[in-house]
Design a protein around this motif. Structure first.
Motif, PDB file in Angstrom:
ATOM      1  N   LEU A 157      11.378  25.640 -14.198  1.00 52.13           N
ATOM      2  CA  LEU A 157      12.365  26.342 -13.383  1.00 52.13           C
ATOM      3  C   LEU A 157      12.114  26.193 -11.880  1.00 52.13           C
ATOM      4  N   THR A 158      10.894  25.960 -11.472  1.00 51.80           N
ATOM      5  CA  THR A 158      10.613  25.804 -10.044  1.00 51.80           C
ATOM      6  C   THR A 158      10.812  24.374  -9.575  1.00 51.80           C
ATOM      7  N   GLY A 159      11.093  23.462 -10.485  1.00 56.49           N
ATOM      8  CA  GLY A 159      11.355  22.084 -10.099  1.00 56.49           C
ATOM      9  C   GLY A 159      10.105  21.272  -9.850  1.00 56.49           C
ATOM     10  N   CYS A 160       8.981  21.734 -10.291  1.00 52.95           N
ATOM     11  CA  CYS A 160       7.732  20.994 -10.113  1.00 52.95           C
ATOM     12  C   CYS A 160       7.660  19.895 -11.158  1.00 52.95           C
ATOM     13  N   VAL A 161       8.072  18.749 -10.760  1.00 54.58           N
ATOM     14  CA  VAL A 161       7.999  17.609 -11.660  1.00 54.58           C
ATOM     15  C   VAL A 161       7.303  16.475 -10.943  1.00 54.58           C
ATOM     16  N   VAL A 162       6.687  15.620 -11.680  1.00 61.69           N
ATOM     17  CA  VAL A 162       6.019  14.464 -11.099  1.00 61.69           C
ATOM     18  C   VAL A 162       7.087  13.422 -10.784  1.00 61.69           C
ATOM     19  N   PRO A 163       7.153  12.950  -9.525  1.00 60.98           N
ATOM     20  CA  PRO A 163       8.159  11.948  -9.194  1.00 60.98           C
ATOM     21  C   PRO A 163       7.904  10.647  -9.952  1.00 60.98           C
ATOM     22  N   ALA A 164       8.997   9.997 -10.295  1.00 60.78           N
ATOM     23  CA  ALA A 164       8.888   8.742 -11.028  1.00 60.78           C
ATOM     24  C   ALA A 164       8.289   7.660 -10.139  1.00 60.78           C
ATOM     25  N   GLN A 165       7.395   6.873 -10.699  1.00 60.83           N
ATOM     26  CA  GLN A 165       6.814   5.744  -9.973  1.00 60.83           C
ATOM     27  C   GLN A 165       7.852   4.621  -9.923  1.00 60.83           C
ATOM     28  N   PRO A 166       7.956   3.927  -8.794  1.00 64.54           N
ATOM     29  CA  PRO A 166       8.876   2.795  -8.735  1.00 64.54           C
ATOM     30  C   PRO A 166       8.488   1.723  -9.759  1.00 64.54           C
ATOM     31  N   GLU A 167       9.468   1.074 -10.281  1.00 70.21           N
ATOM     32  CA  GLU A 167       9.264  -0.016 -11.231  1.00 70.21           C
ATOM     33  C   GLU A 167       9.073  -1.320 -10.452  1.00 70.21           C
ATOM     34  N   PRO A 168       8.440  -2.324 -11.078  1.00 66.20           N
ATOM     35  CA  PRO A 168       8.231  -3.601 -10.367  1.00 66.20           C
ATOM     36  C   PRO A 168       9.511  -4.190  -9.777  1.00 66.20           C
ATOM     37  N   GLN A 169      10.625  -4.097 -10.491  1.00 64.64           N
ATOM     38  CA  GLN A 169      11.866  -4.691  -9.978  1.00 64.64           C
ATOM     39  C   GLN A 169      12.378  -3.959  -8.737  1.00 64.64           C
ATOM     40  N   ASP A 170      11.892  -2.731  -8.485  1.00 65.31           N
ATOM     41  CA  ASP A 170      12.303  -2.010  -7.288  1.00 65.31           C
ATOM     42  C   ASP A 170      11.782  -2.664  -6.012  1.00 65.31           C
ATOM     43  N   TYR A 171      10.800  -3.535  -6.126  1.00 65.39           N
ATOM     44  CA  TYR A 171      10.193  -4.168  -4.957  1.00 65.39           C
ATOM     45  C   TYR A 171      10.733  -5.563  -4.692  1.00 65.39           C
ATOM     46  N   THR A 172      11.436  -6.162  -5.644  1.00 63.10           N
ATOM     47  CA  THR A 172      11.895  -7.530  -5.449  1.00 63.10           C
ATOM     48  C   THR A 172      12.994  -7.587  -4.389  1.00 63.10           C
ATOM     49  N   GLY A 173      12.992  -8.680  -3.647  1.00 63.34           N
ATOM     50  CA  GLY A 173      13.962  -8.862  -2.582  1.00 63.34           C
ATOM     51  C   GLY A 173      13.239  -9.181  -1.284  1.00 63.34           C
ATOM     52  N   THR A 174      13.992  -9.195  -0.207  1.00 65.27           N
ATOM     53  CA  THR A 174      13.431  -9.483   1.106  1.00 65.27           C
ATOM     54  C   THR A 174      13.324  -8.195   1.900  1.00 65.27           C
ATOM     55  N   TRP A 175      12.137  -7.966   2.434  1.00 64.42           N
ATOM     56  CA  TRP A 175      11.837  -6.785   3.245  1.00 64.42           C
ATOM     57  C   TRP A 175      11.565  -7.243   4.671  1.00 64.42           C
ATOM     58  N   ARG A 176      12.357  -6.761   5.603  1.00 63.14           N
ATOM     59  CA  ARG A 176      12.258  -7.193   6.994  1.00 63.14           C
ATOM     60  C   ARG A 176      11.763  -6.035   7.860  1.00 63.14           C
ATOM     61  N   LEU A 177      10.930  -6.382   8.854  1.00 60.00           N
ATOM     62  CA  LEU A 177      10.413  -5.372   9.772  1.00 60.00           C
ATOM     63  C   LEU A 177      11.582  -4.665  10.445  1.00 60.00           C
ATOM     64  N   GLN A 178      11.576  -3.351  10.365  1.00 59.58           N
ATOM     65  CA  GLN A 178      12.678  -2.552  10.905  1.00 59.58           C
ATOM     66  C   GLN A 178      12.906  -2.890  12.376  1.00 59.58           C
ATOM     67  N   GLY A 179      14.183  -3.130  12.710  1.00 55.20           N
ATOM     68  CA  GLY A 179      14.558  -3.439  14.083  1.00 55.20           C
ATOM     69  C   GLY A 179      14.523  -4.914  14.433  1.00 55.20           C
TER      70      GLY A 179
END
Length: 145
Positions: free
Chosen positions: A19-41
């Motif tokens: 009821l208090t919403g204390c849940v363990v956040p889901a860990q990102p899956e490997p496919q969540d990291y695929t793609g191109t990540w560019r330095l902000q700005g």
């Protein structure tokens, strides 16, 4: 009677957590990291970026020296670290970080280079300390235009 009290106490504890919403956040899956990540700005051909592939390999381009050269040991660091050439380009393999700090761990020649931490939809990199109020570098997913 004691066993019943323990059971009721356990049930109350479980309901409290639910009821208090204390849940363990889901860990990102490997496919969540695929793609191109560019330095902000940054944009254009000289932008710092990580291209992360589903086959667990990556290519790093135009990465700042202090981000790429974690150990200070030229023999175990990516190219460019020995002579301080900026920027540095390298490739290797990656793994999802285990434990309480979700993110992605980058390796060059089977040696750990740096971990990117999940932060506001991006990958945050800390050069000095994790206790800093903001990451030293924040990479965001590049748009696929």
């Amino acid at each position: 009677m004691t066993g019943r009290r323990v059971g009721v106490a356990t049930l109350i504890a479980l309901l409290s957590v639910a009821l208090t919403g204390c849940v363990v956040p889901a860990q990102p899956e490997p496919q969540d990291y695929t793609g191109t990540w560019r330095l902000q700005g940054e944009s254009g051909d000289r932008a710092a970026e990580f291209t992360v592939s589903a086959d667990r390999t990556y290519t790093a381009r135009n990465i700042p020296i202090n981000l790429a050269c974690r150990t200070g040991n030229a023999a175990t660091s990516p190219p460019g670290c020995a002579d301080g050439v900026y920027p540095t380009n390298f490739s290797g393999h990656w793994k999802v970080a285990e434990g309480s700090s979700p993110g992605i761990r980058f390796y060059y020649a089977d040696r750990f280079v740096r971990q990117g931490y999940v932060d506001s939809g991006g990958l945050a990199f800390y050069v000095g300390t994790l206790d800093a109020p903001r990451p030293d570098y924040l990479f965001v997913r590049a748009s696929s235009k």
